[in-house]
Design an enzyme around this catalytic site. Sequence first.
Site, PDB file in Angstrom:
ATOM      1  CG  HIS A 171      -6.503   6.149   4.732  1.00 26.28           C
ATOM      2  ND1 HIS A 171      -6.911   4.974   3.910  1.00 26.28           N
ATOM      3  CD2 HIS A 171      -7.593   6.616   4.940  1.00 26.28           C
ATOM      4  CE1 HIS A 171      -8.352   5.025   3.550  1.00 26.28           C
ATOM      5  NE2 HIS A 171      -8.704   6.434   4.118  1.00 26.28           N
ATOM      6  CG  ASP A 219      -4.717   1.180   5.285  1.00 28.22           C
ATOM      7  OD1 ASP A 219      -4.935   1.150   6.234  1.00 28.22           O
ATOM      8  OD2 ASP A 219      -4.740   1.993   4.401  1.00 28.22           O
ATOM      9  CD  GLU A 251      -2.017   5.564   2.874  1.00 27.22           C
ATOM     10  OE1 GLU A 251      -2.627   6.312   2.331  1.00 27.22           O
ATOM     11  OE2 GLU A 251      -2.361   4.665   3.262  1.00 27.22           O
ATOM     12  CG  ASP A 253      -1.854   0.991   1.326  1.00 25.83           C
ATOM     13  OD1 ASP A 253      -2.591   1.542   0.211  1.00 25.83           O
ATOM     14  OD2 ASP A 253      -1.704   1.893   1.992  1.00 25.83           O
ATOM     15  CG  HIS A 293      -2.271  10.108   4.096  1.00 27.31           C
ATOM     16  ND1 HIS A 293      -3.043   8.946   3.911  1.00 27.31           N
ATOM     17  CD2 HIS A 293      -2.220  11.013   2.892  1.00 27.31           C
ATOM     18  CE1 HIS A 293      -3.368   9.174   2.751  1.00 27.31           C
ATOM     19  NE2 HIS A 293      -2.704  10.259   2.131  1.00 27.31           N
TER      20      HIS A 293
END
Length: 229
Positions: free
Chosen positions: A150, A155, A9, A7, A57
């Site tokens: 997040h 995640d 961000e 993942d 975030h």
Amino acid sequence: MREIVLDTETTGFEPDQGDRIVEIGAVELSGHMPTGRTYHQYINPERSMPQGAYEIHGLGDEFLADKPVFKAIGQQFLDFIGDAKLVIHNATFDMKFLNAELGWCGLPKLPDNRAIDTLDIARRRFPGSPASLDALCRRFGIDNSSRTLHGALLDSEILAEVYLELIGGRQPDLVLSSDTAATSDGGGDSNWRPAPRPTPLPSRLTAAEAAAHEAFVEKLGDGALWKRA
């Protein structure tokens, strides 16, 4: 088989408009099961963090200021993932950003066919149902209560659990073919068939239900299916 659940961000949605990666998280799987090896890196995006991205975030400019730029960690990231398949939720988004960053550094880009998109798998398995990571956690009973913001590594860890459920639960490779089923007891008799039950199972029909059925059939006349020999 080695896979990397991954993942990222980012500061926004489009690398072509100046958005950058600010965090990468990855979890290693072997035979579809976590090995305990992970990769996690915060990245200085060399630009301001937009307010909206900060709210999602929780990463501000001060926090990211002393983190390495992507160029400094790009090869390390490639070394970690190796030639493994990449398991990503909404793979198009993450692959777009990763390849933009790798391209700007002069590093080899990742072929699109390396990505396994769990969003696509979920939509095919559950058409018309919500397919976000949170929705899939609810569907499979996966605890994501710590996901208040997040975060790439968290995640990825949650996605690893979701992925295992999407491909068939905790033992996705446990599929018995007719050959293995026939020889699993060591006898090797491919003509084996289950024997009849020595005692038939008792009827689950109650006396009242049987009487009601008989009365119903009588009303249908002599041509009723149940009266045919």
